[in-house]
Scaffold this motif. Structure first.
Motif, short mmCIF file in Angstrom:
data_model
loop_
_atom_site.label_atom_id
_atom_site.label_comp_id
_atom_site.label_asym_id
_atom_site.label_seq_id
_atom_site.Cartn_x
_atom_site.Cartn_y
_atom_site.Cartn_z
N LEU A 39 44.19 27.23 22.97
CA LEU A 39 44.29 26.61 24.13
C LEU A 39 43.53 25.35 25.16
N ILE A 42 45.69 22.81 25.55
CA ILE A 42 46.07 23.19 27.60
C ILE A 42 44.86 22.53 28.85
N SER A 82 49.50 28.32 41.87
CA SER A 82 50.89 27.91 40.21
C SER A 82 52.03 26.85 40.44
N HIS A 85 50.04 25.03 37.54
CA HIS A 85 50.77 25.97 36.42
C HIS A 85 51.90 25.69 36.12
N ASN A 89 52.53 24.02 31.89
CA ASN A 89 53.26 25.00 31.54
C ASN A 89 53.33 25.60 31.24
N VAL A 90 52.22 26.52 31.90
CA VAL A 90 51.92 27.72 31.19
C VAL A 90 51.63 28.58 31.63
N LYS A 91 52.38 29.17 30.31
CA LYS A 91 53.64 30.44 30.60
C LYS A 91 53.29 32.61 30.99
N HIS A 94 50.41 33.57 28.01
CA HIS A 94 49.06 33.39 27.94
C HIS A 94 48.03 34.03 28.84
N TYR A 95 48.72 35.15 30.12
CA TYR A 95 48.31 35.74 30.60
C TYR A 95 47.07 36.60 30.33
N GLU A 137 55.76 32.11 39.43
CA GLU A 137 55.67 30.27 38.13
C GLU A 137 57.43 30.61 37.78
#
Ligand code: HEM
Length: 401
Positions: A39, A42, A82, A85, A89-91, A94-95, A137
């Motif tokens: 991580l 990111i 968002s 995010h 490229n937060v997917k 990842h949450y 997102e």
């Protein structure tokens, strides 16, 4: 849906979180990066060190928790985050990771006060908040991909030109390696660059505003070299771009994003106020306004330390010479002997603004913290309503009050 009981527990523990919020998020990041080092590819590790990002996330979590029974109240904030995010490229996958470490941190910091009921309630609430982010997102990924020339994730671009704009600012012109179309963008928006810096064990993501007007067949970013200063180390990515990236090299970027952009529907005059390298999104707004003749008067107020670090000086004089509706003003904090043609020495203030720009304008401002505070407070004092005050921070969202 959350039960009444869960909502009650979450809402009643918000003050406790507010008290420990930062300690919790700091602890959360430490454990998360120790267990899930990928991580680090990111999250901006410099923001982590400065403690800015933990604070931004903590604030977002309080806000969400306070309105857990009606998240529509915080939807504007969710949409704004968002956007960032999506650019990073937060997917969805990842949450749960972030959730797991957030709960662990709450447990660790609150100690005995964190009963099973509390942890369970927060787990459920986090799920609801995460779903709200994920849904917004997904829509944003879809739009980024579906637009002409659009894409998801990172796409390779070649540096086709590198131009020095001042002692500290250099522009990079980028064209897609695949030779395909370029997504359009709104003047003021940014891209995220994924930098693979030699000697670093993870990638570094950074946002840079697009500094030229859209529709040119290339993207241009103008990057300030962050040298070592007052105990702060040199910027990893800005040094890499300045010192190691040359014409012909390839970098990966995500599609343009951001909600700080020129409202082209409005007919009010436009006042653009930039401090230092904050001028990059405003340059794009200025250039776009001059290519599309809209009949709006434009004032560009450009504050820099002195002439040697003042980028786009000639560009700016050219624009105002070519377009009578553009007025430019230069403010130097501490001009040197050689500096000529500036309009004010020192700092921007309300009195100066009142003398030089119209009150019924749309205001856009971007710059370092001290500059932002000075502009923000001056405009508020002048009675400029919120909807005509548009601004963007460097780095994580801060507070101007
Ligand atoms: C940025 C909140 C989940 C990665 C941010 C910001 C906020 C925030 C407030 C600052 C926005 C700005 O700079 O304008 C949240 C909340 C989350 C969440 C409330 C959960 C519900 C995630 C997840 C990831 C992630 C799952 C991916 C692993 C990032 C990154 C940044 C960011 C990389 C940029 C800032 C930096 O690198 O320092 N988030 N976030 N976030 N978020 Fe999230």
């Amino acid at each position: 849906r959350l039960s009444e009981e869960t909502i009650k527990i979450v809402k009643s523990t918000v003050p406790v979180l507010a008290e420990h919020g930062e300690a919790i998020t700091k602890c959360f990041y430490q454990r998360m990066f120790a267990d899930q080092p990928e991580l680090k590819n990111i999250f901006n590790q410099t923001n982590q060190k400065a403690g800015r990002q933990p604070k931004a996330l903590a604030n977002a979590v309080y806000a969400a928790a306070q309105h857990i029974d009606d998240l529509s109240v915080i939807m504007p904030t969710v949409i704004q985050i968002s956007e960032k995010h999506r650019s990073l490229n937060v997917k969805p996958e990842h949450y749960p990771l972030v959730g797991e470490y957030l709960l662990l941190a709450i447990k660790e910091v609150l100690g005995d006060a964190a009963t099973d009921d509390i942890i369970e309630a927060w787990g459920e609430a986090y799920g609801v908040i995460a779903d709200a982010f994920i849904a917004v997102e997904q829509q944003k990924y879809h739009e980024a991909f579906a637009q002409k020339g659009g894409w998801n994730g990172y796409r390779e671009f070649r540096i086709v030109k590198k131009v020095k704009e001042s002692d500290v600012i250099t522009s990079f012109y980028l064209e897609p390696v695949d030779g395909g179309e370029l997504a359009d963008y709104k003047p003021g928006q940014y891209i995220t660059i994924k930098a693979e810096v030699p000697g670093e064990d993870h990638t570094h993501l950074r946002q840079y505003s697009l500094s030229d007007s859209p529709g040119k067949g290339y993207y241009r970013i103008s990057v300030k070299r962050e040298d070592e200063y007052g105990g702060n180390p040199a910027g990893i990515v800005s040094s890499f771009l300045h010192n190691q990236i040359e014409t012909g090299d390839i970098v990966s970027i995500s599609a343009p994003a951001g909600d700080f952009y020129l409202n082209t529907e409005s007919e009010n005059p436009v006042v653009l106020l930039s401090g230092g390298v904050g001028l990059t999104p405003l340059m794009s707004m200025l250039k776009t306004s001059t290519t599309k003749q809209t009949g709006r008067d434009i004032h560009f107020i450009d504050a820099a330390r002195n002439g040697s670090v003042h980028a786009f000086k000639e560009d700016m004089s050219q624009v105002s010479a070519d377009h009578p509706f553009v007025k430019t003003h230069t403010i130097y904090e501490s001009p040197s002997e050689q500096d000529r043609g500036y309009d004010k020495k020192g700092y921007i203030d309300l009195e100066w603004l009142q003398e030089h720009v119209p009150q019924h304008a749309d205001f856009y401002y971007c710059g370092p913290e001290g500059f932002m505070k000075a502009v923000h407070h001056s405009l508020k004092e002048w009675g400029i309503p919120e909807e005509r005050r548009n601004y963007e921070f460097f780095g994580p969202e801060g507070s101007l009050d």
